[in-house]
Motif scaffolding. Structure first.
Motif, PDB file in Angstrom:
ATOM      1  N   LEU A   7       3.714   5.302   7.249  1.00  0.00           N
ATOM      2  CA  LEU A   7       3.248   4.243   8.127  1.00  0.00           C
ATOM      3  C   LEU A   7       4.050   2.964   7.933  1.00  0.00           C
ATOM      4  O   LEU A   7       4.164   2.160   8.863  1.00  0.00           O
ATOM      5  CB  LEU A   7       1.755   3.975   7.891  1.00  0.00           C
ATOM      6  CG  LEU A   7       0.824   5.171   8.174  1.00  0.00           C
ATOM      7  CD1 LEU A   7      -0.618   4.809   7.841  1.00  0.00           C
ATOM      8  CD2 LEU A   7       0.951   5.600   9.637  1.00  0.00           C
ATOM      9  N   ILE A   8       4.562   2.758   6.724  1.00  0.00           N
ATOM     10  CA  ILE A   8       5.439   1.614   6.479  1.00  0.00           C
ATOM     11  C   ILE A   8       6.594   2.088   5.623  1.00  0.00           C
ATOM     12  O   ILE A   8       6.476   3.033   4.822  1.00  0.00           O
ATOM     13  CB  ILE A   8       4.709   0.446   5.775  1.00  0.00           C
ATOM     14  CG1 ILE A   8       4.136   0.914   4.426  1.00  0.00           C
ATOM     15  CG2 ILE A   8       3.632  -0.144   6.671  1.00  0.00           C
ATOM     16  CD1 ILE A   8       3.551  -0.233   3.617  1.00  0.00           C
TER      17      ILE A   8
ATOM     18  N   ILE B  96       0.117   4.289  -0.451  1.00  0.00           N
ATOM     19  CA  ILE B  96      -0.449   5.426   0.270  1.00  0.00           C
ATOM     20  C   ILE B  96       0.036   5.401   1.719  1.00  0.00           C
ATOM     21  O   ILE B  96       0.342   6.458   2.307  1.00  0.00           O
ATOM     22  CB  ILE B  96      -1.988   5.414   0.194  1.00  0.00           C
ATOM     23  CG1 ILE B  96      -2.439   5.497  -1.275  1.00  0.00           C
ATOM     24  CG2 ILE B  96      -2.567   6.566   1.007  1.00  0.00           C
ATOM     25  CD1 ILE B  96      -1.978   6.748  -1.991  1.00  0.00           C
ATOM     26  N   LYS B  97       0.105   4.221   2.314  1.00  0.00           N
ATOM     27  CA  LYS B  97       0.648   4.113   3.675  1.00  0.00           C
ATOM     28  C   LYS B  97       2.130   4.471   3.697  1.00  0.00           C
ATOM     29  O   LYS B  97       2.623   5.034   4.680  1.00  0.00           O
ATOM     30  CB  LYS B  97       0.432   2.705   4.210  1.00  0.00           C
ATOM     31  CG  LYS B  97      -1.014   2.372   4.533  1.00  0.00           C
ATOM     32  CD  LYS B  97      -1.151   1.009   5.188  1.00  0.00           C
ATOM     33  CE  LYS B  97      -2.605   0.722   5.555  1.00  0.00           C
ATOM     34  NZ  LYS B  97      -2.736  -0.605   6.231  1.00  0.00           N
ATOM     35  N   VAL B  98       2.826   4.132   2.610  1.00  0.00           N
ATOM     36  CA  VAL B  98       4.229   4.555   2.520  1.00  0.00           C
ATOM     37  C   VAL B  98       4.293   6.072   2.498  1.00  0.00           C
ATOM     38  O   VAL B  98       5.134   6.689   3.167  1.00  0.00           O
ATOM     39  CB  VAL B  98       4.893   3.959   1.265  1.00  0.00           C
ATOM     40  CG1 VAL B  98       6.298   4.528   1.091  1.00  0.00           C
ATOM     41  CG2 VAL B  98       4.941   2.445   1.342  1.00  0.00           C
ATOM     42  N   GLN B  99       3.400   6.707   1.727  1.00  0.00           N
ATOM     43  CA  GLN B  99       3.377   8.162   1.641  1.00  0.00           C
ATOM     44  C   GLN B  99       3.095   8.780   3.007  1.00  0.00           C
ATOM     45  O   GLN B  99       3.631   9.854   3.346  1.00  0.00           O
ATOM     46  CB  GLN B  99       2.326   8.608   0.621  1.00  0.00           C
ATOM     47  CG  GLN B  99       2.287  10.102   0.354  1.00  0.00           C
ATOM     48  CD  GLN B  99       1.197  10.467  -0.635  1.00  0.00           C
ATOM     49  OE1 GLN B  99       0.102   9.880  -0.593  1.00  0.00           O
ATOM     50  NE2 GLN B  99       1.479  11.407  -1.520  1.00  0.00           N
ATOM     51  N   GLN B 100       2.264   8.088   3.806  1.00  0.00           N
ATOM     52  CA  GLN B 100       1.921   8.585   5.140  1.00  0.00           C
ATOM     53  C   GLN B 100       2.951   8.176   6.193  1.00  0.00           C
ATOM     54  O   GLN B 100       2.727   8.395   7.388  1.00  0.00           O
ATOM     55  CB  GLN B 100       0.531   8.063   5.523  1.00  0.00           C
ATOM     56  CG  GLN B 100      -0.580   8.554   4.613  1.00  0.00           C
ATOM     57  CD  GLN B 100      -1.902   7.825   4.836  1.00  0.00           C
ATOM     58  OE1 GLN B 100      -1.950   6.823   5.557  1.00  0.00           O
ATOM     59  NE2 GLN B 100      -2.967   8.324   4.225  1.00  0.00           N
TER      60      GLN B 100
ATOM     61  N   ASP C 220       0.863  -1.185   0.000  1.00  0.00           N
ATOM     62  CA  ASP C 220       0.000   0.000   0.000  1.00  0.00           C
ATOM     63  C   ASP C 220       0.899   1.234   0.000  1.00  0.00           C
ATOM     64  O   ASP C 220       1.415   1.651   1.042  1.00  0.00           O
ATOM     65  CB  ASP C 220      -0.902  -0.008   1.232  1.00  0.00           C
ATOM     66  CG  ASP C 220      -1.962   1.101   1.165  1.00  0.00           C
ATOM     67  OD1 ASP C 220      -1.807   2.031   0.342  1.00  0.00           O
ATOM     68  OD2 ASP C 220      -2.932   1.027   1.938  1.00  0.00           O
TER      69      ASP C 220
END
Length: 1290
Positions: A510-511, A504-508, A502
């Motif tokens: 989160l990962i 988007i989670k990288v962008q946030q 994901d």
């Protein structure tokens, strides 16, 4: 039905209220429609980011000011956006000074808005209060806007308020899953009707790179298909099954690239009359001369081909994606489909656009990387680069590190440890094509596998002896210790441990971790679509730039803009080129292709040659005169090697063109004069029948004899119209350029009994170049010429010649609102080319290294600006080049008049001459404009100061109004520049005798000896200048013989051993003196050059061989100069008589005796010169100093090929330099006796020099201290009758 294409703007479809699409879109939105990457506090939230509002903290501000922040606005529905505006945060020092603008339909898969397709960054604010608005060059149709700050106030932080302007947008969509299609029928009884204009238009978006969007079928199996293939759109026009194969039976046009990006793209196919315009987004290509019947059809299929039930196209892949606003001649097909009217639906078609979720990520630079945890993986990538790192990770148990990278367009996997390569495998090919390619990397049971594009043929295996298990982290795109090129491109569908990542989670955050990435967008750009490479140059590209391969195009430069060929034979001629075949590019950088042309530099050059194709058949009446009595006709078509556009440009540019036509006849009438309908006519480039023949004028229905009044029958205006049984002929020149060349001829009167005819059309010949000498003289600094605005938006080249005595001045200038272009002489040694296309002033300068350009001589300037670079060349000085900014403005936008010789910006004007001014290959008519402009005069004198050195071999430069000419009167050479050797091959009986006037004729009415003696003394020479070249294998041989009326003579001969002897006899009472060269075997068949000079009492000899002449130094009463065999041999010296009896076999060339050129007079002026020719004699090339090359197609022949300096008086080839003659003392003893006086005068001849050399490679170098001895052609100023020069044209 017919289909017509014209350029459509994407904003034309579905928009509401087009008259005022500039309403505010953001100010009325609720706060919930705003999102951001972060916010400093609740009062700094994105909902407060409205222009001119003071709510909250006065605008949006993120937690941190860095390049990963963004502000997003949801407009609620797809909207047409025409402008954006930004403002800083109220009451603060926070503002954004530059930013990127993104748009999307779903809030995912963003696309960057680019100005001019190259500029991504917008200039923002310089304070917190002012509003900066940008009108978008092309409107955006989107629901979501996102703004990404790039720079901000360094003394503050990111602070922003935003507004967008536009209007609502109406959208009718249909979604296709790859199995369905729509079929629009015109009705079962509908008959196709010819209309003035037909249009199909739509928008589409897809993630699949292939599929059929439109398919039509019409009469006679004709069809039209619009197909997406590998991200490009192809328009196919087919004639059908029964059509014979060939380029006309299937035409294909391609436009667009990277169209599988899940963004909307506009397509229009339109027909107007016989041409079709195919438009994709902002690019349009026109197809000319479409057969109207080809475009008739009864039904249109959208999204697939199976709706037609046609088996031959079932193999085509259906479209998978969304189509919006399907319009056929303004009929909304989607709307009809919803109402089930005239449109049938096959398969699964819905009327909402369901978009798949795909989150790409862009690796844009050297610092870009993505770090993720995991092991086995799958990914897709697209790039233009040939190399770049895709993935790397460390293996467990310190086995080493694995590197998966792109190398020479292949995927390569290596495992390294301690600098050693433990494993190396590769697969795939051509993976830098911009398409999406998948890579799977698996390691199971000791077997390592990489697969590209899920194809078995692109799979590589390895079985390493160690386990391949990743460590804790995977690095995509780059790493600090990366030994390979960084990856620049896009990735998507990244799977780690068989699970999708994901992003988007990288962008946030989160990962994983990342740096310098653009997540949720693919920023790839196709810099070759449309291509900036001109004239057929092949475009290749990398991530950041493109390159044009100009090989075999005839053009050069960064964009293949500039022609490598000259624009006329006249230009080649004045560069010193010789007769031959040359490529001519009539319009330089313009669209007309170069053409191979035969240039005759010795006279009026041929501008074109043709081949004939005669095709007898029944005539096709094309509005021309009708054949009398229904007789059959013979048609002859003339196929020229140049096309009509090339021929038209050549003829227009030339000063004069002509084409000779012949008609030989017996009982075959030509024009049927005086009152009948013509039997024969011809058609030129105007496609209008011409009823006049060579030598007459258009519209006269006459032949040349009719115009001159000398036809064989005065009742007719053509000889052939007399209709006699005897053979007759009509011929003459067609000289009216507007009708040339002759394209076809119709011959009519050939079917009667006893009728016979033959005709011939000669090659088209043109000479002169109106553009080359087109000049204007500017005599005031305030004077100028003005022309319409120069349009060179993407490519601009300017070339001209100038000469001046001023130290500075502006050659030309054109201004826009902000843009400008200017070429100027900034100092006597500097030329500057400056311009601004929106990136700030740009300057290219050429310095001449101390050589002044204000020397009143012609100098050439060439400036070019294109999207990649700007360049400037002045004469042969080193040119200057400046690269354009990588992502800057590229369009030059001018709107004022073009000023030539002056300026609108109050800079110093130009004083002097400007000539042959060309902009993008088009010549400006300076002379015509100068005729009506005060302070400017047409034309410019003084060409000899620049071109006089082209006149060689003692020729004189003569000024002309347009150009100059070389007077070869005092030269033994001929040709336009007096460089062609005048030569002839002699046989044993050949003789050329040039005779001087007998002195007694001037005194026959006088009786005193004193008067006669005075006449004889006038013909006395105290010095001779003799030069010639020869080639022979004969020895002994008499080459040249000069005699006087007093039996004095000078003979040049070869003795039996091949030595050159010069024999002088200047007193009857003394024996002849013989001087022999030390060079042996001159009868070797090679060309040798001889130059003899006797000055006063001295004869000098090359190679420091000195000879003393002991006899009288006066050569009295010259009678004749003889070449070859002497016919009056009664008084010859016995030895010379013996040689003379043998005659001479060989070549003589460029023979000169003082100012007399006997061989030239005999060959070129036999009827007006005092020359007697005995035996066979004709001009030959046997004396040429270099081998002839009749086909110098792409080769120039610079004058520097010759030794010596042109125009300095030296011999052109292997010039001789020697010490000046040393004149000894004259010892005179005078004894006076008181009763008588006895005078004894002793004359002593010091030495004589005869120059000679063999014309072989590289001349013999003279000593460094030897002064030049000019090779004069003028006679000695004393004792030579001037009337000889006037009388004999020499």
């Amino acid at each position: 039905m017919l289909l017509q294409l014209a350029i459509l703007y994407c904003c034309s479809y579905g928009a509401i209220g087009k008259d005022s699409c500039d309403g505010p879109l953001v100010s009325s939105l609720p706060q919930s429609y705003f999102r951001s990457s972060s916010q400093l506090s609740n009062s700094h939230g994105p909902g407060f980011a409205k222009v001119n509002r003071r709510d909250g903290a006065g605008g949006w501000a993120p937690v941190e000011s860095n390049k990963y922040q963004w502000l997003e606005v949801d407009l609620g529905e797809r909207t047409e956006i025409t402008a954006v505006a930004t403002q800083g945060r109220y009451g603060s020092s926070d503002w954004v000074s530059s930013f990127l603008l993104m748009f999307s339909d779903t809030g995912r898969n963003w696309k960057q808005y680019r100005q001019e397709d190259s500029i991504g960054a917008f200039t923002g604010n310089s304070n917190a209060d002012s509003v900066v608005q940008f009108k978008l060059q092309q409107p955006v149709f989107a629901r979501f806007l996102r703004l990404l700050p790039l720079d901000w106030n360094p003394n503050g932080r990111i602070g922003l308020r935003l507004e967008a302007y536009g209007c609502p947008y109406k959208s009718d969509v249909a979604s296709f899953d790859g199995s369905g299609c729509l079929l629009y029928r015109f009705g079962p009884n509908t008959t196709p009707i010819l209309t003035a204009k037909d249009t199909i238009s739509l928008k589409f978006k897809t993630l699949q790179n292939s599929g059929t969007l439109i398919h039509t079928e019409g009469q006679h199996d004709r069809s039209l298909t619009l197909e997406l293939h590998k991200g490009k759109l192809f328009l196919h026009l087919r004639k059908g099954k029964s059509a014979s194969p060939g380029p006309e039976s299937h035409m294909v046009v391609s436009l667009g690239s990277l169209l599988d990006d899940l963004h909307w793209h506009h397509v229009a196919i339109e027909r107007v009359s016989g041409h079709v315009n195919f438009t994709v987004d902002k690019s349009t290509q026109q197809i000319q001369n479409i057969n109207i019947g080809w475009m008739f059809f009864y039904k249109i299929s959208f999204g697939g081909v199976q709706c037609h039930g046609t088996q031959m196209v079932l193999s085509r892949r259906n479209f998978h994606g969304c189509l919006e606003n399907l319009l056929w001649n303004e009929v909304n097909v989607n709307d009809l489909a919803k109402q089930h009217q005239k449109v049938s639906i096959t398969g699964n078609v819905t009327f909402t656009c369901a978009e798949p979720v795909s989150v790409p990520v862009t690796f844009a630079g050297a610092q870009s990387f993505l770090q993720l945890p995991g092991a086995a993986l799958h990914l897709q990538f697209r790039t233009w680069n040939r190399a770049g790192l895709l993935l790397t990770f460390d293996l467990q148990q310190q086995v080493g590190s694995l590197w998966l990278y792109l190398s020479e367009t292949r995927v390569r996997l290596q495992i390294h440890k301690a600098g050693r390569i433990l494993l190396d495998i590769a697969t795939g090919f051509g993976l830098n094509d911009g398409q999406w390619h998948s890579v799977d990397l698996t390691a199971r049971r000791g077997r390592l596998t990489i697969t590209v594009d899920e194809e078995e043929s692109s799979t590589a295996h390895a079985s390493p002896s160690f386990p391949v298990v990743s460590g804790n982290n995977l690095f995509f795109g780059g790493k600090r210790e990366n030994p390979f090129n960084v990856f620049q491109g896009c990735m998507r569908h990244i799977h780690v441990d068989n699970n999708p990542v994901d992003l988007i989670k990288v962008q946030q955050m989160l990962i994983g971790n990342y740096s310098d990435l653009q997540i949720d967008m693919c920023g790839i750009i196709d810099r070759c679509s449309p291509s900036h490479c001109e004239h057929g140059g092949r475009c290749t590209q990398s991530w950041s730039t493109f390159h044009c391969n100009c090989s075999n195009t005839g053009y050069s430069g960064a964009t293949c803009h500039s022609s490598v060929y000259e624009q006329s034979c006249e230009v080649y001629k004045h560069k010193g080129n010789t007769t031959g075949l040359y490529y001519i590019d009539v319009d330089g950088s313009g669209p007309i292709k170069p053409q191979l042309i035969y240039c005759n530099m010795t006279g009026k050059p041929h501008a074109h040659s043709q081949t004939h194709t005669h095709t007898p058949h029944t005539p096709t009446r094309r509005g021309g005169p009708r054949a009398s009595s229904g007789m059959n006709q013979h048609l002859a078509y003339f196929n020229y090697s140049a096309d009509a556009e090339q021929l038209g440009a050549i003829i227009t540019q030339a000063e004069h063109c002509e084409q000779e036509v012949f008609y030989h006849c017996r009982k075959s009438r030509l024009l049927n004069t005086p009152d009948g309908s013509p039997f024969t006519w011809w058609v030129g480039r105007t496609d209008e029948p011409q009823t006049y023949w060579g030598g007459a004028v258009p519209g006269s229905q006459q032949c040349g004899c009719g115009l001159q009044g000398n036809c064989i029958d005065s009742d007719h205006y053509c000889n052939c119209d007399a209709d006699r049984k005897e053979w007759a002929a009509d011929s003459g020149l067609l000289i009216h350029k507007e009708n040339l060349p002759v394209r076809w001829v119709v011959v009519g009167d050939i079917q009667r009994p006893e009728s016979e005819a033959a005709y011939r059309v000669s090659p088209l010949r043109c000479h002169g170049d109106k553009n080359f000498w087109n000049a204007a003289f500017f005599n005031k600094e305030t004077s100028y010429l003005h022309f319409p605005t120069f349009h060179g938006e993407l490519s601009a080249d300017i070339s001209f010649l100038f000469k001046t005595t001023a130290s500075s001045g502006v050659f030309l200038e054109n201004l826009g609102i902000k843009d400008f272009i200017r070429v100027e002489l900034s100092s006597p040694m500097d030329v500057v080319f400056s311009f601004d296309v929106g990136n700030g002033p740009f300057e290219v300068r050429v310095e001449t290294g101390g050589m002044a350009l204000n020397d009143d001589r012609w100098h050439r300037v060439r400036a070019e600006r294109n999207v990649k670079e700007a360049s400037l060349c002045v004469d042969a000085f080193p040119g200057a080049t400046q690269k354009a900014p990588a992502d800057g403005h590229i369009h030059l936008q001018l709107n004022s008049q073009l000023f030539v010789g002056g300026t609108a910006s109050r800079m110093k004007g130009f004083l002097g001459c400007i000539r042959s001014l060309q902009l993008n290959g088009r010549t400006l008519d300076l002379e015509e404009r100068a005729k009506i402009t005060p302070g400017v005069s047409p034309g410019c004198p003084g060409h000899c100061s620049s071109y006089g050195n082209l006149c060689q071999n003692q020729a004189t430069c003569v000024e002309r109004y347009n150009g100059f000419s070389c007077d070869c009167g005092l030269s033994a050479y001929a040709g336009p520049f007096c460089q062609r050797e005048v030569s002839a091959y002699f046989k044993p009986g050949t003789s050329v005798q040039y005779t001087f006037k007998e002195p007694y004729e001037l005194t026959r009415n006088t009786s005193t000896q004193s008067q006669s003696s005075s006449i004889y003394s006038d013909l006395t020479l105290r010095g001779e200048n003799v030069s010639f070249s020869f080639r022979t294998t004969q020895s002994p041989a008499l080459l040249l013989y000069i005699c006087s009326y007093y039996r004095e003579y000078l003979a040049v001969l070869l003795n039996r051993n091949g030595y050159l002897d010069v024999k002088y006899k200047l007193q009857n009472s003394r024996d002849a003196e013989v001087f022999r060269t030390s060079i042996r075997n001159l009868a070797n068949g090679q060309l040798h050059r001889v130059s003899i000079r006797r000055i006063s009492e001295t004869i000098d000899r090359h190679r420091r061989e000195d000879f003393n002449l002991t006899s009288d130094t006066e050569f009295n009463a010259i009678k004749s100069v003889v070449l070859g065999k002497v016919q009056e041999s009664g008084e010859l010296d016995p030895e010379i008589a013996r040689l003379n009896s043998l005659g001479f076999s060989g070549c003589l060339s460029v023979v000169q005796f003082n100012s007399i050129t006997p061989l030239k007079a005999a060959l070129l002026y036999p009827n007006t010169s005092p020359v007697i020719v005995t035996g066979p004699l004709s001009e030959s090339t046997c004396g040429s100093s270099s081998p002839a090359n009749p086909y110098p197609a792409e080769t120039t022949h610079p004058l520097s090929d010759h030794s010596g300096t042109v125009g300095t008086g030296e011999p052109i080839v292997n010039a001789i330099k020697s010490d000046s003659a040393l004149i000894g003392g004259v010892i005179a003893v005078v004894i006076f006796v008181i009763l008588s006086a006895l005078a004894i005068i002793v004359r002593f001849l010091y030495r004589r020099k005869e120059t000679f050399h063999s014309q072989e490679p590289k001349s013999i170098k003279p000593e460094a201290d030897s002064p030049e001895y000019p090779f004069h052609s003028e006679p000695t100023s004393q004792n030579v009758l001037s009337e000889n020069q006037k009388e004999y044209f020499i």
